[in-house]
Design a protein around this motif. Structure first.
Motif, PDB file in Angstrom:
ATOM      1  N   GLY A  47       3.963  24.812  33.126  1.00 38.44           N
ATOM      2  CA  GLY A  47       3.136  23.611  33.041  1.00 38.44           C
ATOM      3  C   GLY A  47       3.426  22.624  34.155  1.00 38.44           C
ATOM      4  O   GLY A  47       2.506  22.053  34.758  1.00 38.44           O
ATOM      5  N   ILE A  48       4.689  22.435  34.458  1.00 38.87           N
ATOM      6  CA  ILE A  48       5.059  21.523  35.545  1.00 38.87           C
ATOM      7  C   ILE A  48       4.577  22.063  36.885  1.00 38.87           C
ATOM      8  O   ILE A  48       3.992  21.337  37.695  1.00 38.87           O
ATOM      9  N   VAL A  49       4.805  23.353  37.117  1.00 36.74           N
ATOM     10  CA  VAL A  49       4.378  23.962  38.381  1.00 36.74           C
ATOM     11  C   VAL A  49       2.857  23.914  38.522  1.00 36.74           C
ATOM     12  O   VAL A  49       2.335  23.555  39.586  1.00 36.74           O
ATOM     13  N   ALA A  50       2.134  24.268  37.459  1.00 33.75           N
ATOM     14  CA  ALA A  50       0.669  24.239  37.517  1.00 33.75           C
ATOM     15  C   ALA A  50       0.165  22.810  37.711  1.00 33.75           C
ATOM     16  O   ALA A  50      -0.808  22.591  38.450  1.00 33.75           O
ATOM     17  N   GLY A  51       0.798  21.858  37.075  1.00 35.50           N
ATOM     18  CA  GLY A  51       0.405  20.463  37.262  1.00 35.50           C
ATOM     19  C   GLY A  51       0.609  19.991  38.696  1.00 35.50           C
ATOM     20  O   GLY A  51      -0.252  19.314  39.269  1.00 35.50           O
ATOM     21  N   LEU A  52       1.732  20.357  39.281  1.00 30.84           N
ATOM     22  CA  LEU A  52       1.988  19.981  40.675  1.00 30.84           C
ATOM     23  C   LEU A  52       1.013  20.667  41.624  1.00 30.84           C
ATOM     24  O   LEU A  52       0.506  20.045  42.570  1.00 30.84           O
ATOM     25  N   LEU A  53       0.741  21.956  41.383  1.00 29.03           N
ATOM     26  CA  LEU A  53      -0.234  22.654  42.222  1.00 29.03           C
ATOM     27  C   LEU A  53      -1.644  22.085  42.029  1.00 29.03           C
ATOM     28  O   LEU A  53      -2.426  22.001  42.981  1.00 29.03           O
ATOM     29  N   GLY A  54      -1.968  21.692  40.799  1.00 31.12           N
ATOM     30  CA  GLY A  54      -3.261  21.060  40.533  1.00 31.12           C
ATOM     31  C   GLY A  54      -3.397  19.726  41.251  1.00 31.12           C
ATOM     32  O   GLY A  54      -4.456  19.418  41.810  1.00 31.12           O
ATOM     33  N   TRP A  55      -2.334  18.950  41.243  1.00 33.65           N
ATOM     34  CA  TRP A  55      -2.359  17.664  41.943  1.00 33.65           C
ATOM     35  C   TRP A  55      -2.507  17.882  43.450  1.00 33.65           C
ATOM     36  O   TRP A  55      -3.249  17.169  44.125  1.00 33.65           O
ATOM     37  N   ARG A  56      -1.833  18.902  43.950  1.00 30.75           N
ATOM     38  CA  ARG A  56      -1.926  19.226  45.378  1.00 30.75           C
ATOM     39  C   ARG A  56      -3.358  19.663  45.738  1.00 30.75           C
ATOM     40  O   ARG A  56      -3.891  19.264  46.773  1.00 30.75           O
ATOM     41  N   ALA A  57      -3.967  20.478  44.872  1.00 32.15           N
ATOM     42  CA  ALA A  57      -5.349  20.902  45.112  1.00 32.15           C
ATOM     43  C   ALA A  57      -6.303  19.724  45.034  1.00 32.15           C
ATOM     44  O   ALA A  57      -7.266  19.641  45.807  1.00 32.15           O
ATOM     45  N   TYR A  58      -6.052  18.803  44.135  1.00 29.56           N
ATOM     46  CA  TYR A  58      -6.890  17.617  44.005  1.00 29.56           C
ATOM     47  C   TYR A  58      -6.821  16.757  45.272  1.00 29.56           C
ATOM     48  O   TYR A  58      -7.835  16.237  45.736  1.00 29.56           O
ATOM     49  N   ARG A  59      -5.629  16.632  45.825  1.00 29.73           N
ATOM     50  CA  ARG A  59      -5.466  15.835  47.042  1.00 29.73           C
ATOM     51  C   ARG A  59      -6.134  16.500  48.249  1.00 29.73           C
ATOM     52  O   ARG A  59      -6.519  15.808  49.187  1.00 29.73           O
ATOM     53  N   ARG A  60      -6.271  17.835  48.207  1.00 36.84           N
ATOM     54  CA  ARG A  60      -6.947  18.554  49.288  1.00 36.84           C
ATOM     55  C   ARG A  60      -8.449  18.653  49.047  1.00 36.84           C
ATOM     56  O   ARG A  60      -9.131  19.368  49.763  1.00 36.84           O
ATOM     57  N   LYS A  61      -8.943  17.971  48.029  1.00 39.41           N
ATOM     58  CA  LYS A  61     -10.374  17.935  47.678  1.00 39.41           C
ATOM     59  C   LYS A  61     -10.897  19.278  47.194  1.00 39.41           C
ATOM     60  O   LYS A  61     -12.062  19.581  47.339  1.00 39.41           O
TER      61      LYS A  61
END
Length: 89
Positions: A47-61
């Motif tokens: 969950g933590i890893v997916a959340g961090l990757l999701g936030w990273r994807a969000y920042r990359r639009k």
């Protein structure tokens, strides 16, 4: 917009299916209490890893991947908390 909704629902479904597979394996063992902890810990880490990757994807639009990755851990983390509460309280 439709792709974002589909990705979000897909993340919920995939996360739930992965958690069900893990908890089914845990229940099939003789030491259920130990394996419930392992499944819960794995759920929290993923969950933590997916959340961090999701936030990273969000920042990359990349909204579709962000929706998928951010909703992926919702079901496993909530269900793991419930199972931990039922098992240990």
């Amino acid at each position: 917009m439709r792709a974002i909704w589909v990705a979000g629902i897909g993340g919920l479904i995939v996360g739930h299916m992965l958690w069900l597979a893990g908890i089914s394996v845990a229940i099939a063992t003789r030491t259920v209490n130990d394996w419930v902890l392992v499944v819960a810990a794995a759920s929290f880490v993923v969950g933590i890893v997916a959340g961090l990757l999701g936030w990273r994807a969000y920042r990359r639009k990349s909204d579709v991947w962000a929706a998928f990755l951010c909703t992926l851990p919702i079901s496993p983390v909530l269900l793991s908390l419930v199972v931990l509460g039922v098992t240990y309280l």
